[in-house]
Design a protein around this motif. Structure first.
Motif, PDB file in Angstrom:
ATOM      1  N   ARG A 102     -11.815   2.087  -0.165  1.00 44.87           N
ATOM      2  CA  ARG A 102     -11.303   1.309  -1.154  1.00 44.87           C
ATOM      3  C   ARG A 102     -12.598   0.678  -1.809  1.00 44.87           C
ATOM      4  O   ARG A 102     -13.471   0.112  -0.884  1.00 44.87           O
ATOM      5  CB  ARG A 102     -10.363   0.388  -0.575  1.00 44.87           C
ATOM      6  CG  ARG A 102      -9.737  -0.806  -1.875  1.00 44.87           C
ATOM      7  CD  ARG A 102      -8.771  -1.642  -0.970  1.00 44.87           C
ATOM      8  NE  ARG A 102      -8.256  -2.757  -1.914  1.00 44.87           N
ATOM      9  CZ  ARG A 102      -7.310  -3.496  -1.790  1.00 44.87           C
ATOM     10  NH1 ARG A 102      -6.697  -3.400  -0.696  1.00 44.87           N
ATOM     11  NH2 ARG A 102      -6.812  -4.390  -2.608  1.00 44.87           N
ATOM     12  N   ARG A 107      -7.593   8.762   4.936  1.00 49.52           N
ATOM     13  CA  ARG A 107      -7.509   7.360   4.055  1.00 49.52           C
ATOM     14  C   ARG A 107      -8.661   7.493   2.998  1.00 49.52           C
ATOM     15  O   ARG A 107      -9.906   7.937   3.530  1.00 49.52           O
ATOM     16  CB  ARG A 107      -7.487   6.219   4.877  1.00 49.52           C
ATOM     17  CG  ARG A 107      -6.416   5.893   5.761  1.00 49.52           C
ATOM     18  CD  ARG A 107      -5.067   5.683   4.682  1.00 49.52           C
ATOM     19  NE  ARG A 107      -5.291   4.422   3.968  1.00 49.52           N
ATOM     20  CZ  ARG A 107      -4.948   3.068   4.583  1.00 49.52           C
ATOM     21  NH1 ARG A 107      -4.651   2.898   5.934  1.00 49.52           N
ATOM     22  NH2 ARG A 107      -5.293   2.098   3.926  1.00 49.52           N
ATOM     23  N   ASN A 108      -8.499   7.358   1.719  1.00 44.35           N
ATOM     24  CA  ASN A 108      -9.670   7.081   0.833  1.00 44.35           C
ATOM     25  C   ASN A 108     -10.123   5.677   0.931  1.00 44.35           C
ATOM     26  O   ASN A 108      -9.815   4.897   1.313  1.00 44.35           O
ATOM     27  CB  ASN A 108      -9.177   7.180  -0.581  1.00 44.35           C
ATOM     28  CG  ASN A 108      -8.901   8.783  -1.026  1.00 44.35           C
ATOM     29  OD1 ASN A 108      -9.434   9.635  -0.269  1.00 44.35           O
ATOM     30  ND2 ASN A 108      -7.959   8.868  -1.732  1.00 44.35           N
ATOM     31  N   TRP A 156      -9.778   2.851  -5.727  1.00 41.87           N
ATOM     32  CA  TRP A 156      -9.820   3.856  -4.599  1.00 41.87           C
ATOM     33  C   TRP A 156     -10.652   5.016  -5.127  1.00 41.87           C
ATOM     34  O   TRP A 156     -10.388   5.734  -5.999  1.00 41.87           O
ATOM     35  CB  TRP A 156      -8.421   4.433  -4.192  1.00 41.87           C
ATOM     36  CG  TRP A 156      -8.004   3.410  -2.965  1.00 41.87           C
ATOM     37  CD1 TRP A 156      -7.993   3.488  -1.816  1.00 41.87           C
ATOM     38  CD2 TRP A 156      -7.098   2.489  -3.317  1.00 41.87           C
ATOM     39  NE1 TRP A 156      -7.244   2.410  -1.198  1.00 41.87           N
ATOM     40  CE2 TRP A 156      -6.764   1.635  -2.448  1.00 41.87           C
ATOM     41  CE3 TRP A 156      -6.543   1.781  -4.624  1.00 41.87           C
ATOM     42  CZ2 TRP A 156      -5.727   0.653  -2.132  1.00 41.87           C
ATOM     43  CZ3 TRP A 156      -5.807   0.551  -4.627  1.00 41.87           C
ATOM     44  CH2 TRP A 156      -5.410   0.022  -3.321  1.00 41.87           C
ATOM     45  N   GLY A 162       0.689   4.035  -2.903  1.00 41.98           N
ATOM     46  CA  GLY A 162       0.310   5.347  -2.685  1.00 41.98           C
ATOM     47  C   GLY A 162       1.663   6.237  -3.036  1.00 41.98           C
ATOM     48  O   GLY A 162       1.331   7.622  -3.401  1.00 41.98           O
ATOM     49  N   TYR A 173     -11.454   0.642  11.487  1.00 39.35           N
ATOM     50  CA  TYR A 173     -11.599   0.213   9.838  1.00 39.35           C
ATOM     51  C   TYR A 173     -12.778  -0.789   9.784  1.00 39.35           C
ATOM     52  O   TYR A 173     -13.134  -1.373  10.860  1.00 39.35           O
ATOM     53  CB  TYR A 173     -10.429  -0.643   9.715  1.00 39.35           C
ATOM     54  CG  TYR A 173     -10.556  -1.535   8.645  1.00 39.35           C
ATOM     55  CD1 TYR A 173     -10.360  -1.221   7.180  1.00 39.35           C
ATOM     56  CD2 TYR A 173     -11.117  -3.021   8.647  1.00 39.35           C
ATOM     57  CE1 TYR A 173     -10.551  -1.998   6.095  1.00 39.35           C
ATOM     58  CE2 TYR A 173     -11.254  -3.915   7.611  1.00 39.35           C
ATOM     59  CZ  TYR A 173     -10.955  -3.184   6.284  1.00 39.35           C
ATOM     60  OH  TYR A 173     -11.052  -4.326   5.104  1.00 39.35           O
ATOM     61  N   TYR A 219     -11.847   3.623   6.412  1.00 39.90           N
ATOM     62  CA  TYR A 219     -10.902   3.792   7.587  1.00 39.90           C
ATOM     63  C   TYR A 219     -11.556   5.232   8.467  1.00 39.90           C
ATOM     64  O   TYR A 219     -11.728   6.157   7.762  1.00 39.90           O
ATOM     65  CB  TYR A 219      -9.394   4.127   7.118  1.00 39.90           C
ATOM     66  CG  TYR A 219      -8.982   2.676   6.579  1.00 39.90           C
ATOM     67  CD1 TYR A 219      -8.251   2.126   7.275  1.00 39.90           C
ATOM     68  CD2 TYR A 219      -9.043   2.692   5.051  1.00 39.90           C
ATOM     69  CE1 TYR A 219      -7.533   0.936   6.264  1.00 39.90           C
ATOM     70  CE2 TYR A 219      -8.786   1.571   4.505  1.00 39.90           C
ATOM     71  CZ  TYR A 219      -7.757   0.682   5.193  1.00 39.90           C
ATOM     72  OH  TYR A 219      -7.303  -0.507   4.845  1.00 39.90           O
ATOM     73  N   LEU A 224      -4.509   7.005  -2.563  1.00 42.03           N
ATOM     74  CA  LEU A 224      -4.780   6.209  -1.284  1.00 42.03           C
ATOM     75  C   LEU A 224      -5.299   6.976  -0.335  1.00 42.03           C
ATOM     76  O   LEU A 224      -5.821   6.677   0.823  1.00 42.03           O
ATOM     77  CB  LEU A 224      -3.744   5.115  -0.958  1.00 42.03           C
ATOM     78  CG  LEU A 224      -3.797   3.851  -1.629  1.00 42.03           C
ATOM     79  CD1 LEU A 224      -3.695   3.799  -3.200  1.00 42.03           C
ATOM     80  CD2 LEU A 224      -2.732   2.946  -1.039  1.00 42.03           C
ATOM     81  N   HIS A 225      -4.702   8.452  -0.258  1.00 43.18           N
ATOM     82  CA  HIS A 225      -4.682   9.238   0.819  1.00 43.18           C
ATOM     83  C   HIS A 225      -5.307  10.390   0.206  1.00 43.18           C
ATOM     84  O   HIS A 225      -4.707  11.157  -0.710  1.00 43.18           O
ATOM     85  CB  HIS A 225      -3.369   9.591   1.504  1.00 43.18           C
ATOM     86  CG  HIS A 225      -2.897   8.135   2.261  1.00 43.18           C
ATOM     87  ND1 HIS A 225      -1.837   7.344   1.735  1.00 43.18           N
ATOM     88  CD2 HIS A 225      -2.670   8.016   3.416  1.00 43.18           C
ATOM     89  CE1 HIS A 225      -1.884   6.455   2.391  1.00 43.18           C
ATOM     90  NE2 HIS A 225      -2.230   6.747   3.517  1.00 43.18           N
ATOM     91  N   GLU A 233       0.678  -1.230  -0.003  1.00 45.67           N
ATOM     92  CA  GLU A 233      -0.057   0.084   0.184  1.00 45.67           C
ATOM     93  C   GLU A 233       0.946   1.223  -0.128  1.00 45.67           C
ATOM     94  O   GLU A 233       0.485   2.355  -0.724  1.00 45.67           O
ATOM     95  CB  GLU A 233      -0.891  -0.018   1.170  1.00 45.67           C
ATOM     96  CG  GLU A 233      -2.120  -0.831   1.001  1.00 45.67           C
ATOM     97  CD  GLU A 233      -3.131  -0.439   1.949  1.00 45.67           C
ATOM     98  OE1 GLU A 233      -3.082   0.628   2.523  1.00 45.67           O
ATOM     99  OE2 GLU A 233      -4.280  -1.272   2.114  1.00 45.67           O
ATOM    100  N   GLU A 234       1.832   1.229   0.912  1.00 45.13           N
ATOM    101  CA  GLU A 234       2.883   2.449   0.751  1.00 45.13           C
ATOM    102  C   GLU A 234       3.460   2.700  -0.500  1.00 45.13           C
ATOM    103  O   GLU A 234       3.652   3.778  -1.083  1.00 45.13           O
ATOM    104  CB  GLU A 234       3.894   2.362   2.106  1.00 45.13           C
ATOM    105  CG  GLU A 234       3.395   2.361   3.154  1.00 45.13           C
ATOM    106  CD  GLU A 234       2.608   1.226   3.832  1.00 45.13           C
ATOM    107  OE1 GLU A 234       2.089   0.993   4.922  1.00 45.13           O
ATOM    108  OE2 GLU A 234       2.499   0.217   3.209  1.00 45.13           O
TER     109      GLU A 234
END
Length: 854
Positions: free
Chosen positions: A90, A87-88, A106, A40, A270, A82, A47-48, A36-37
């Protein structure tokens, strides 16, 4: 084959066969641990969500409405939210023929705009299939990865057993990486120590991987844990599948269910919302709170379309076994321990290629050394003639040598006679039988005295054999070598002269006693030979074969047994003060010229009222009084101050002390093991006390190398070897072991003794490392002061008599290094009991019983 050897072979086989596959799984797992990192980072804003002062964060119903308004009417299977504002959501759409598991996207948390075709998503989907199934069909790939996980577990546990140190309670023994080592030793240290660092993580990764990859194992575990049978994960589709028609869920349908969820799940962090894909189905909320132990500690809430809660299952209410199984995934990912755990799991995964590379380098290096060893012709043959038993040979030059000095003098004697046209044979005293000696008219004996009056090893039974002979027609002469500091100076050579007279042989001239390298005695010997055979005498200097003394600098001194109740033992490392390191072979000795301690010399000077700077004549040269006293045997007392300056004229020099070299030239230094010795009356030994206590680091010593023919490497290629020793005798054994290991010879058995394992187990760690990588087939240790009664190396020989006999019967050489009185004599007695007198004599006569004893 012992258990350790079997474990090493299994470790090696698993590493060779599965190593590359484990590298693939390690690299892919490291990528997935921060998927994920990475996604992103490659897709900013996907993602963010960036802070938006205009639009508020959309509720789930509003999010679906915004997506519909944007024209995307595809059925949605799951929405993941989240609580964190950055956080976007999913979105996972319902399965289609193109996306059997549903396309993932996303959506912007403020606008509901979905973001498709993110960079690297297809790549990570490929990496995930590679990690889970090795890109194979699931029915093949899944058990294959399970087997690889089992292999990783086996490699780790076998490695743990193979490198188990002598001091398992010592963190340094487990975790210290010896960066100062070079070549193969550095690779082995990196392979084993780094493996210890990540062992626990690898055990966790392998165990959880086996749980997923081996369905029978998973079913067995689930059954024991009380988990209902579950379907295996579906493989990625390779052929078109039939996709059911789905009824899209409207935004208004989610509103009541979401409100019920918010009421029931206060403090959620979450939530995954599973939307109904058919009319009449319920909403399912899988969620965990902010204080959840891990991301799989999920509660499940089932809600009808009208908001009625049908079922509320809490994770904390599950049986302990079910909760434990839920931790399998976060343990495998490392997320169970948060960000530090994920980083640790990633680094442990990236370490797998390191182990594969170092393992292959060690394996290929071992193969290359073995090939070179087999291809290389023996180069260590003794540089002497052998007795031919030829009646035409008039002169036999026979050496009885321990360290090689007598052998070198015998060679020089033979050269002098050959230049005069004489027929000469040169051989060792061990071959001096009645039949051999009867073929010669003249025999010249050059015999060393070992220790305080004893015979050298190659002449241990010479006197007994001579007493049964009659040599009436033979003439002989004896050059007796010794050290005048011993009370029984040249005792063996002089006793040899007496014994030869009793055989009725006729002496050519009186025996010549030679103190160390006394040039006068050598000239007397050469002149006597020249007079008898009417030839010019040899005027060359006395041959020593050892080279000149040079300055060496003490670069390191380590106390090996600081907690031992016995005498301190130190490991010294010396390098030339100038110039390159000379070359020597295993078994060689370092002769050191010790000096008296500064305090001892100063005491003499103070008693004599001298400063020490006074010039004096000593040993045919002028030096300061302090230097003369520092390099000489000190007088017990000084009678008068006025006479001190005349003392150096009669001072006897300190003779060199010999120490076994425990290293090879490739190690870059001369390593010695020196134990502090005593001289009686609680007085410390002169040389050992100076080397271990008074010589400062960085100071120089006078040293020269000396060949040790009686302890030279075995001549037979591929020959097995048994190494027996104790204490500082480890040095001589270690050099031979290093030479054999680097030549690819691993049929080695070490038997080593010390006092107490917890305090004197300094040699065991290195030996265990050799065992772990197959450089030793066996290693046994005896500790004489441990609980359970005294146990010595000779006891190990007796306890393993059947194995020792097998090794010797198939040609093994036996190397013994350590104290002559006690250890060495007891080992010899054990070998005689093991082999019988004739068998032991055959072992010694064949050159397979080699000793460096003191």
């Amino acid at each position: 084959m012992g258990l350790r050897r079997i474990c090493f072979q299994l470790h090696w086989f698993l590493g060779i066969t599965t190593g590359m596959f484990l590298v693939v799984m390690g690299l892919s797992g490291a990528l997935l641990s921060f998927q994920e990192e990475i996604v992103g980072w490659l897709n900013p804003g996907a993602l963010h969500a960036a802070p938006d002062p205009v639009h508020e964060r959309l509720a789930p119903a509003a999010l679906l409405a915004a997506m519909r308004a944007g024209g995307d009417t595809r059925p949605i299977a799951r929405v993941e939210l989240y609580a964190a504002s950055g956080r976007n959501p999913r979105i996972t759409f319902a399965p289609t023929a193109q996306y059997p598991h549903g396309e993932t996207a996303w959506a912007n948390a403020h606008t509901g705009e979905p973001q498709h075709r993110l960079r690297s998503m297809r790549f990570f989907a490929w990496v995930e299939r590679l990690h889970i199934w090795l890109l194979l069909p699931a029915r093949i790939g899944q058990p294959a990865t399970g087997i690889l996980a089992a292999s990783l577990l086996a490699l780790g546990l076998l490695g743990l057993y193979l490198r188990w140190p002598a001091k398992p309670w010592s963190a340094r023994a487990w975790l210290h990486l010896p960066l100062h080592r070079k070549g193969r030793h550095f690779l082995w240290g990196l392979h084993s120590v780094a493996g210890t660092w990540v062992l626990l993580i690898h055990v966790v990764l392998a165990g959880t991987g086996m749980y997923w990859g081996l369905p029978p194992l998973r079913a067995w575990v689930d059954t024991r844990m009380g988990v209902p049978a579950r379907a295996a994960p579906s493989p990625p589709a390779t052929t078109p599948v039939r996709v059911q028609e789905h009824t899209p869920v409207g935004p208004a349908d989610l509103g009541p269910a979401w409100r019920s969820f918010e009421q029931a799940a206060s403090g959620w962090r979450y939530v995954q919302i599973r939307l109904p894909l058919k009319t009449g189905q319920d909403f399912q909320f899988n969620w965990y709170a902010a204080d959840a132990a891990h991301e799989m500690a999920r509660n499940r809430l089932t809600v009808a379309a009208d908001g009625t809660v049908r079922r509320d299952d809490r994770f904390d209410s599950l049986p302990a076994a079910r909760r434990a199984l839920a931790a399998v995934y976060p343990l495998h990912m490392g997320s169970y321990f948060g960000l530090p755990g994920r980083i640790a799991a990633m680094l442990a995964s990236l370490a797998i290629p390191l182990f594969a590379i170092t393992g292959w380098m060690l394996y290929l290096g071992r193969r290359r050394r073995k090939a070179r060893s087999l291809a290389r012709e023996p180069s260590l043959h003794e540089n002497t003639d052998t007795a031919r038993g030829n009646a035409l040979a008039a002169i036999a030059v026979i050496h009885a040598s321990q360290s090689g000095t007598a052998r070198e003098l015998a060679r020089r004697t033979a050269e002098q006679l050959r230049r005069a046209g004489c027929a000469v044979d040169v051989f060792g005293a061990s071959r001096a039988s009645q039949q051999t000696l009867a073929a010669y008219q003249h025999t010249l004996w050059i015999a060393s005295t070992f220790g305080d009056g004893g015979p050298p090893d190659e002449a241990r039974d010479l006197l007994r054999s001579l007493r049964t002979m009659a040599l009436r027609t033979q003439a002989y002469a004896v050059l007796a070598l010794g050290d005048s500091q011993y009370e029984n100076f040249c005792a063996f050579g002089l006793l040899l002269h007496t014994t030869l007279k009793k055989t009725f042989a006729q002496p050519l001239f009186d025996p010549v006693a030679m103190d160390a390298e006394n040039p006068l005695a050598w000239r007397t010997w050469c002149s006597s030979l020249a007079e008898h055979w009417h030839m010019p005498p040899d005027e060359s200097p006395v041959p020593n074969g050892h080279g000149s003394f040079m300055d060496y600098r003490l670069v390191r001194r380590a106390h090996c047994n600081p907690r031992s109740p016995g005498a301190p033992l130190y490991r010294l490392e010396l390098q030339p003060a100038t110039g390159p390191l000379p070359v020597w072979q295993a078994g060689a000795l370092a002769e050191i010229l010790p000096r008296n301690a500064y305090d001892a010399v100063q005491k003499i000077l103070d008693a004599g009222g001298c400063s020490g700077d006074e010039p004096v004549a000593c040993r045919n040269q002028t030096m300061s009084l302090r230097e003369a006293l520092s390099t000489s045997i000190l007088p017990q007392r000084v009678q008068a101050a006025a006479g001190l300056e005349s003392v150096p004229a009669v001072l006897r020099p300190i003779t060199p002390r010999s120490y076994s070299i425990g290293s090879l030239p490739d190690d870059g230094c001369i390593q010695l093991w020196v134990r502090q010795a005593g001289r009686g009356g609680n007085r410390p030994g002169l040389a050992s006390d100076w080397l271990t206590r008074h010589l400062p680091l960085g100071a120089t010593v006078r040293l020269r190398l000396r060949a040790n023919a009686g302890f030279a490497p075995s001549l037979q290629p591929g020959q097995a070897a048994i190494f027996i020793g104790s204490g500082s005798g480890y040095a001589g054994l270690r050099a031979h072991l290093l030479a054999r290991i680097r030549s690819g010879l691993h049929d080695n058995w070490l038997i080593f003794g010390e006092r107490q394992r917890h305090a004197d187990g300094w040699a065991e760690d290195e030996a265990r490392a050799w065992l772990a990588c197959g450089h030793l087939l066996r290693a046994d240790f005896a500790y004489s002061r441990d609980t359970g009664g005294p146990r010595h190396v000779q006891d190990i020989v007796r306890e393993n008599s059947a194995a020792a006999r097998r090794w010797i019967m198939r040609g093994a050489a036996v190397y013994v290094c350590g104290r002559r009185q006690g250890m060495a004599s007891d080992v010899q007695e054990a070998l005689v009991q093991l082999l019988g007198s004739d068998g032991f004599e055959h072992l010694a006569a064949s050159g397979r019983y080699l000793r460096d004893v003191y």
